[in-house]
Design a protein around this motif. Structure first.
Motif, mmCIF file in Angstrom:
data_model
loop_
_atom_site.group_PDB
_atom_site.id
_atom_site.type_symbol
_atom_site.label_atom_id
_atom_site.label_comp_id
_atom_site.label_asym_id
_atom_site.label_seq_id
_atom_site.Cartn_x
_atom_site.Cartn_y
_atom_site.Cartn_z
ATOM 1 N N PRO A 77 -0.176 -3.885 -2.192
ATOM 2 C CA PRO A 77 -0.239 -2.329 -2.025
ATOM 3 C C PRO A 77 1.520 -2.014 -1.635
ATOM 4 O O PRO A 77 2.070 -2.929 -0.960
ATOM 5 N N LYS A 96 3.452 0.505 0.379
ATOM 6 C CA LYS A 96 3.236 1.702 1.205
ATOM 7 C C LYS A 96 4.466 2.487 1.714
ATOM 8 O O LYS A 96 5.744 1.758 1.530
ATOM 9 N N GLU A 125 2.650 5.139 7.754
ATOM 10 C CA GLU A 125 2.668 4.330 6.569
ATOM 11 C C GLU A 125 1.429 4.619 5.764
ATOM 12 O O GLU A 125 0.314 4.631 6.097
ATOM 13 N N THR A 127 -0.370 4.362 1.892
ATOM 14 C CA THR A 127 -0.324 3.851 0.527
ATOM 15 C C THR A 127 -0.147 4.400 -0.534
ATOM 16 O O THR A 127 -0.809 5.357 -0.822
ATOM 17 N N GLU A 163 0.208 0.539 -6.025
ATOM 18 C CA GLU A 163 0.035 -0.993 -6.193
ATOM 19 C C GLU A 163 0.468 -1.702 -7.066
ATOM 20 O O GLU A 163 0.407 -1.283 -8.321
ATOM 21 N N GLU A 209 2.344 -6.867 1.773
ATOM 22 C CA GLU A 209 2.576 -5.274 1.150
ATOM 23 C C GLU A 209 4.115 -5.239 1.369
ATOM 24 O O GLU A 209 4.880 -6.010 1.894
#
Length: 128
Positions: free
Chosen positions: A8, A10, A90, A92, A95, A116
């Motif tokens: 991910p 973020k 934060e 997301t 990805e 991440e």
């Protein structure tokens, strides 16, 4: 052996990123509204043609219009949430896929552990 792992990305919420996200949501919503108008126009055009089932055309177009209206509701919800979130949060945003080397003796728990990428105003500030 190499495997693909999803990681991910973020975004740290700043005034600049908050405004950018808000603009993107509003642009997406505007685009969906225009698509709904275009679909209504196309629906009316098709319903006036001979030999076309008006009910079938109506159902098909209303289904597509409803999908876009649902997306607009989702965008409205995201806009509300964006207004509530404090700066520094934060979220997301994306990805990405990464290639990870796996060999005999590799610690599987280490590979499975969540990784991440943290971005602030378009700049990677941390890779966990």
């Amino acid at each position: 052996m190499k495997i693909i792992k999803k990681i991910p990305v973020k975004q740290v919420l700043t005034e600049k990123s908050k405004e950018r996200l808000k603009r993107n949501f509003q642009n997406n919503k505007k685009q969906l509204e225009q698509e709904c108008q275009q679909l209504l126009f196309e629906q009316k055009k098709l319903q006036n043609k001979q030999g076309v089932s008006k009910d079938e055309v109506y159902k098909r177009f209303q289904s597509e219009i409803q999908k876009r209206k649902d997306k607009m509701k989702s965008i409205d919800f995201h806009l509300e949430q964006l207004n509530i979130l404090p700066l520094g949060s934060e979220i997301t945003e994306d990805e990405v896929e990464a290639l990870v080397e796996v060999a005999e003796g590799t610690n599987w728990d280490e590979i499975k552990r969540d990784k991440e990428i943290i971005v602030q105003d378009g700049i990677v500030i941390q890779i966990k």
